[in-house]
Design a protein around this motif. Structure first.
Motif, PDB file in Angstrom:
ATOM      1  N   MET A   1       8.039  -7.826  -8.494  1.00  0.00           N
ATOM      2  CA  MET A   1       8.276  -7.805  -7.227  1.00  0.00           C
ATOM      3  C   MET A   1       8.117  -9.054  -6.677  1.00  0.00           C
ATOM      4  O   MET A   1       8.337  -9.173  -5.553  1.00  0.00           O
ATOM      5  CB  MET A   1       7.241  -6.897  -6.751  1.00  0.00           C
ATOM      6  N   GLU A   2       8.040 -10.140  -7.483  1.00  0.00           N
ATOM      7  CA  GLU A   2       8.063 -11.508  -6.976  1.00  0.00           C
ATOM      8  C   GLU A   2       9.240 -11.891  -6.589  1.00  0.00           C
ATOM      9  O   GLU A   2      10.085 -12.439  -7.115  1.00  0.00           O
ATOM     10  CB  GLU A   2       7.458 -12.414  -8.008  1.00  0.00           C
ATOM     11  N   LYS A   3       9.334 -11.841  -5.057  1.00  0.00           N
ATOM     12  CA  LYS A   3      10.630 -12.274  -4.410  1.00  0.00           C
ATOM     13  C   LYS A   3      10.367 -13.477  -3.661  1.00  0.00           C
ATOM     14  O   LYS A   3       9.238 -14.126  -3.431  1.00  0.00           O
ATOM     15  CB  LYS A   3      11.290 -11.070  -3.627  1.00  0.00           C
ATOM     16  N   ILE A   8       1.856 -11.420  -3.377  1.00  0.00           N
ATOM     17  CA  ILE A   8       1.096 -10.280  -3.618  1.00  0.00           C
ATOM     18  C   ILE A   8      -0.504 -10.431  -3.442  1.00  0.00           C
ATOM     19  O   ILE A   8      -1.015 -11.434  -4.031  1.00  0.00           O
ATOM     20  CB  ILE A   8       1.187  -9.517  -4.986  1.00  0.00           C
ATOM     21  N   ALA A   9      -1.082  -9.782  -2.507  1.00  0.00           N
ATOM     22  CA  ALA A   9      -2.586  -9.988  -2.450  1.00  0.00           C
ATOM     23  C   ALA A   9      -3.449  -9.005  -3.309  1.00  0.00           C
ATOM     24  O   ALA A   9      -4.533  -9.329  -3.706  1.00  0.00           O
ATOM     25  CB  ALA A   9      -2.710  -9.780  -0.887  1.00  0.00           C
ATOM     26  N   ALA A  10      -2.846  -7.760  -3.545  1.00  0.00           N
ATOM     27  CA  ALA A  10      -3.754  -6.840  -4.237  1.00  0.00           C
ATOM     28  C   ALA A  10      -2.842  -5.787  -4.572  1.00  0.00           C
ATOM     29  O   ALA A  10      -1.762  -5.440  -4.100  1.00  0.00           O
ATOM     30  CB  ALA A  10      -4.855  -6.338  -3.485  1.00  0.00           C
ATOM     31  N   GLN A  11      -3.261  -5.255  -5.692  1.00  0.00           N
ATOM     32  CA  GLN A  11      -2.355  -3.929  -6.282  1.00  0.00           C
ATOM     33  C   GLN A  11      -3.448  -3.026  -6.595  1.00  0.00           C
ATOM     34  O   GLN A  11      -4.522  -3.294  -7.151  1.00  0.00           O
ATOM     35  CB  GLN A  11      -1.740  -4.375  -7.621  1.00  0.00           C
ATOM     36  N   ASN A  12      -2.813  -1.619  -6.606  1.00  0.00           N
ATOM     37  CA  ASN A  12      -3.625  -0.483  -6.717  1.00  0.00           C
ATOM     38  C   ASN A  12      -3.085   0.156  -8.347  1.00  0.00           C
ATOM     39  O   ASN A  12      -2.356   1.103  -8.330  1.00  0.00           O
ATOM     40  CB  ASN A  12      -3.478   0.577  -5.937  1.00  0.00           C
ATOM     41  N   ARG A  13      -3.700  -0.326  -9.687  1.00  0.00           N
ATOM     42  CA  ARG A  13      -3.246  -0.266 -10.650  1.00  0.00           C
ATOM     43  C   ARG A  13      -3.562   1.263 -11.014  1.00  0.00           C
ATOM     44  O   ARG A  13      -3.010   1.924 -11.717  1.00  0.00           O
ATOM     45  CB  ARG A  13      -3.891  -1.144 -11.668  1.00  0.00           C
ATOM     46  N   LYS A  14      -4.592   1.748 -10.580  1.00  0.00           N
ATOM     47  CA  LYS A  14      -5.248   3.384 -10.804  1.00  0.00           C
ATOM     48  C   LYS A  14      -4.278   4.192 -10.186  1.00  0.00           C
ATOM     49  O   LYS A  14      -4.193   5.175 -10.675  1.00  0.00           O
ATOM     50  CB  LYS A  14      -6.652   3.424 -10.239  1.00  0.00           C
ATOM     51  N   ALA A  15      -3.412   3.789  -9.360  1.00  0.00           N
ATOM     52  CA  ALA A  15      -2.610   4.795  -8.746  1.00  0.00           C
ATOM     53  C   ALA A  15      -1.621   5.317  -9.668  1.00  0.00           C
ATOM     54  O   ALA A  15      -1.015   6.131  -9.815  1.00  0.00           O
ATOM     55  CB  ALA A  15      -1.938   4.108  -7.374  1.00  0.00           C
ATOM     56  N   HIS A  16      -1.002   4.315 -10.478  1.00  0.00           N
ATOM     57  CA  HIS A  16       0.163   4.716 -11.273  1.00  0.00           C
ATOM     58  C   HIS A  16      -0.605   5.253 -12.615  1.00  0.00           C
ATOM     59  O   HIS A  16       0.388   5.993 -13.493  1.00  0.00           O
ATOM     60  CB  HIS A  16       0.627   3.337 -11.968  1.00  0.00           C
ATOM     61  N   LEU A  46      -8.001  -1.779  -3.139  1.00  0.00           N
ATOM     62  CA  LEU A  46      -7.361  -0.545  -2.803  1.00  0.00           C
ATOM     63  C   LEU A  46      -7.796   0.345  -3.627  1.00  0.00           C
ATOM     64  O   LEU A  46      -7.244   1.666  -3.532  1.00  0.00           O
ATOM     65  CB  LEU A  46      -5.873  -0.807  -3.140  1.00  0.00           C
ATOM     66  N   LYS A  47      -8.924   0.340  -4.663  1.00  0.00           N
ATOM     67  CA  LYS A  47      -9.288   1.613  -5.424  1.00  0.00           C
ATOM     68  C   LYS A  47      -9.696   2.799  -4.646  1.00  0.00           C
ATOM     69  O   LYS A  47     -10.420   2.519  -3.598  1.00  0.00           O
ATOM     70  CB  LYS A  47     -10.479   0.936  -6.335  1.00  0.00           C
ATOM     71  N   ASP A  48      -9.258   3.892  -4.626  1.00  0.00           N
ATOM     72  CA  ASP A  48      -9.800   5.054  -4.146  1.00  0.00           C
ATOM     73  C   ASP A  48      -9.515   5.287  -2.734  1.00  0.00           C
ATOM     74  O   ASP A  48     -10.017   5.906  -1.672  1.00  0.00           O
ATOM     75  CB  ASP A  48     -11.497   5.483  -4.268  1.00  0.00           C
ATOM     76  N   SER A  49      -8.293   4.467  -2.352  1.00  0.00           N
ATOM     77  CA  SER A  49      -7.738   4.498  -0.812  1.00  0.00           C
ATOM     78  C   SER A  49      -6.622   5.437  -0.864  1.00  0.00           C
ATOM     79  O   SER A  49      -5.956   5.704  -1.641  1.00  0.00           O
ATOM     80  CB  SER A  49      -7.026   2.930  -0.555  1.00  0.00           C
ATOM     81  N   TYR A  50      -6.274   6.118   0.290  1.00  0.00           N
ATOM     82  CA  TYR A  50      -5.225   6.930   0.565  1.00  0.00           C
ATOM     83  C   TYR A  50      -4.793   6.983   1.902  1.00  0.00           C
ATOM     84  O   TYR A  50      -5.505   6.069   2.907  1.00  0.00           O
ATOM     85  CB  TYR A  50      -5.823   8.489   0.375  1.00  0.00           C
ATOM     86  N   CYS A  51      -3.630   7.456   2.412  1.00  0.00           N
ATOM     87  CA  CYS A  51      -3.172   7.493   3.590  1.00  0.00           C
ATOM     88  C   CYS A  51      -3.100   8.847   4.053  1.00  0.00           C
ATOM     89  O   CYS A  51      -2.891   9.770   3.431  1.00  0.00           O
ATOM     90  CB  CYS A  51      -1.780   6.873   3.602  1.00  0.00           C
ATOM     91  N   LEU A 108      -0.006   1.481  -2.702  1.00  0.00           N
ATOM     92  CA  LEU A 108       0.170   0.825  -4.225  1.00  0.00           C
ATOM     93  C   LEU A 108      -0.052  -0.659  -4.353  1.00  0.00           C
ATOM     94  O   LEU A 108      -0.672  -1.172  -5.153  1.00  0.00           O
ATOM     95  CB  LEU A 108       1.618   1.221  -4.666  1.00  0.00           C
ATOM     96  N   SER A 109       0.320  -1.418  -3.158  1.00  0.00           N
ATOM     97  CA  SER A 109       0.191  -2.711  -3.192  1.00  0.00           C
ATOM     98  C   SER A 109      -0.201  -3.340  -1.722  1.00  0.00           C
ATOM     99  O   SER A 109       0.665  -2.891  -0.743  1.00  0.00           O
ATOM    100  CB  SER A 109       1.015  -3.748  -3.985  1.00  0.00           C
TER     101      SER A 109
END
Length: 152
Positions: A1-3, A8-16, A46-51, A108-109
Motif C-alpha cells: 500500500m506504500e503510495k 502507514i502508522a499501524a496495521q491490524n494483522r490479526k484481522a486478516h 488496533l488489536k481487538d478494535s471494531y467499528c 485494518l490500518s
C-alpha cells in the motif's frame, strides 16, 4: 500500500487471521491534536478494535492511542470511541449489511495520506477455527516455497 504521500502508522494483522475481508473502505478519523502527534509517533494499537454505526454516525471502539508524552491536561482518554468520517450513503450501506448479513466492520490500518490521518475499514465476515488453521497452513507453505526459491 506504500503510495506517494502515504505512510502507514499501524496495521491490524490479526484481522486478516480472524476474518475474510470482503471490501475495504477509506475513512477519515476525528482526533485531537495530541492524538495526532501520538499516531505520528506510532503509539497506537488496533488489536481487538471494531467499528459500529450509531445514530447514522460511524465510530471505532477499542482503538488504543497512547497519551502524548509531551502533552498536558489536553490529553484524551486512550481508548475512547472515535468518530469516523465517511459519506452518509456509505455509512447507510455498511449499516444495512452489518445488520442483516452477519458482517462486521474492522479497522485494518491507520495511515497518513499527505497530512491527514485515514483509517482503512474492512467489511469482514468471521472465519471458523478450521478456516483459520487452513489459512495458517497455506501461509506456512508459501513461506517454505519462498525460502526454497531464495536459496537457489
Amino acid at each position: 500500500m506504500e503510495k506517494k504521500g502515504v505512510k502507514i502508522a499501524a496495521q491490524n494483522r490479526k484481522a486478516h487471521h480472524d476474518y475474510y475481508v470482503e471490501e475495504k473502505y477509506e475513512a477519515g478519523i476525528e482526533l485531537a491534536g495530541t492524538e495526532v502527534k501520538s499516531v505520528r509517533a506510532g503509539t497506537l494499537n488496533l488489536k481487538d478494535s471494531y467499528c459500529s454505526v450509531k445514530e447514522g454516525e460511524l465510530f471505532v471502539h477499542g482503538m488504543h492511542i497512547s497519551p502524548y508524552e509531551k502533552g498536558n491536561i489536553f490529553n484524551k482518554d486512550p481508548v475512547r470511541p472515535r468518530r469516523l468520517l465517511m459519506h452518509k450513503r456509505e455509512i447507510r450501506k455498511l449499516h444495512a449489511l452489518v445488520k442483516q448479513d452477519g458482517y462486521t466492520l474492522v479497522p485494518l490500518s491507520v495511515y497518513f495520506k499527505d497530512a491527514r490521518v485515514k483509517v482503512e475499514v474492512g467489511l469482514c465476515k468471521g472465519k471458523k477455527n478450521y478456516d483459520k488453521r487452513a489459512s495458517a497452513a497455506q501461509r506456512d507453505a508459501k513461506r517454505e516455497i519462498d525460502r526454497a526459491m531464495k536459496v537457489r
